[in-house]
Scaffold this motif. Sequence first.
Motif, short mmCIF file in Angstrom:
data_model
loop_
_atom_site.label_atom_id
_atom_site.label_comp_id
_atom_site.label_asym_id
_atom_site.label_seq_id
_atom_site.Cartn_x
_atom_site.Cartn_y
_atom_site.Cartn_z
N LEU A 141 68.01 -58.10 77.89
CA LEU A 141 67.20 -58.67 76.59
C LEU A 141 68.26 -59.23 75.81
N ALA A 142 69.44 -58.72 75.59
CA ALA A 142 70.48 -59.29 74.37
C ALA A 142 70.72 -60.87 74.83
N ALA A 143 70.96 -61.07 76.30
CA ALA A 143 71.33 -62.35 76.72
C ALA A 143 70.09 -63.24 76.44
N ALA A 197 62.34 -58.86 71.79
CA ALA A 197 62.48 -59.11 73.36
C ALA A 197 61.76 -58.01 74.28
N GLU A 198 61.26 -58.24 75.19
CA GLU A 198 60.55 -57.74 76.07
C GLU A 198 60.33 -58.09 77.43
N ARG A 199 61.05 -57.43 78.47
CA ARG A 199 60.71 -58.16 79.70
C ARG A 199 61.52 -59.40 79.79
N ASP A 200 60.62 -60.35 80.12
CA ASP A 200 61.23 -62.13 79.99
C ASP A 200 60.82 -62.72 79.07
N LEU A 201 60.42 -62.13 77.93
CA LEU A 201 59.86 -62.70 76.73
C LEU A 201 60.60 -62.53 75.65
N ILE A 243 61.58 -66.53 79.66
CA ILE A 243 62.84 -66.92 80.15
C ILE A 243 62.71 -66.54 81.83
N GLU A 244 63.32 -67.46 82.33
CA GLU A 244 63.31 -67.68 84.00
C GLU A 244 64.67 -68.29 84.32
N ASP A 245 65.38 -67.45 85.47
CA ASP A 245 66.85 -67.89 85.65
C ASP A 245 67.73 -68.40 84.50
N LYS A 269 67.08 -69.63 81.60
CA LYS A 269 66.55 -70.88 80.83
C LYS A 269 65.24 -70.50 80.34
N ILE A 270 64.88 -71.27 79.08
CA ILE A 270 63.68 -71.05 78.62
C ILE A 270 62.54 -71.76 79.52
N ALA A 271 61.46 -71.01 80.14
CA ALA A 271 60.69 -71.74 80.97
C ALA A 271 59.38 -71.82 80.55
N GLU A 272 58.85 -71.15 79.26
CA GLU A 272 57.51 -71.57 78.70
C GLU A 272 57.57 -71.12 77.21
N HIS A 273 56.58 -71.72 76.57
CA HIS A 273 56.67 -71.44 75.14
C HIS A 273 54.99 -71.35 74.52
N TRP A 274 55.01 -70.70 73.66
CA TRP A 274 53.59 -70.41 72.82
C TRP A 274 53.82 -70.52 71.37
#
Length: 179
Positions: A50-52, A121-125, A152-154, A156-161
């Motif tokens: 989550l920190a990363a 931050a929570e999970r991959d968000l 976040i995926e792998d 890097k940022i994968a999606e945005h709202w």
Amino acid sequence: MRIRFAALAALAMASIATPSIAEESKQVNMTPPTLAKDQHALLTSDDPQLAANKQLVYDMYRTVLQAGQADKAKEFIREDYIQHNPTVVSGRAALEEYVSSTRPVREVKDTLELPLVTILAERDLVSVVFVRPEKDAEGNDYYSTWFDLFRIEDGKIAEHWDPMLRGEAPIDPNDKQID
């Protein structure tokens, strides 16, 4: 019957004496929300992932969105990036074009200059929340809230709202600072 009439009369009197919601909104003290005193403290977490993720989003925001360095987007954002802002097409290349067309290139600062409330931050968000100063139709200042949510995926940022609406003019969020 008498009780109903009395209740209706009391309700009618209350509505006369009580300002409407529109009137109340003009009377409200529009003090901006409290800003983060230490942005770097927001980047910590007991969970190293989550920190990363927070650090990735923070660095991308400072470099790409705040400093306008669209050419550095590849360091932070996946090529197949999914964009939920209805004024920007999906894909990293489209984001780079949007950033290049809406803001000048600036120096990368150590912190965000936008009025930052928090980073969650929570999970991959990861969500970044800002105060957004605005003016109403009469030219009066008021404060709203802007958020960006990233998946976040792998690494890097994968999606945005964000809350941008279709038909709104493209913006440089750096113009939304509190004086």
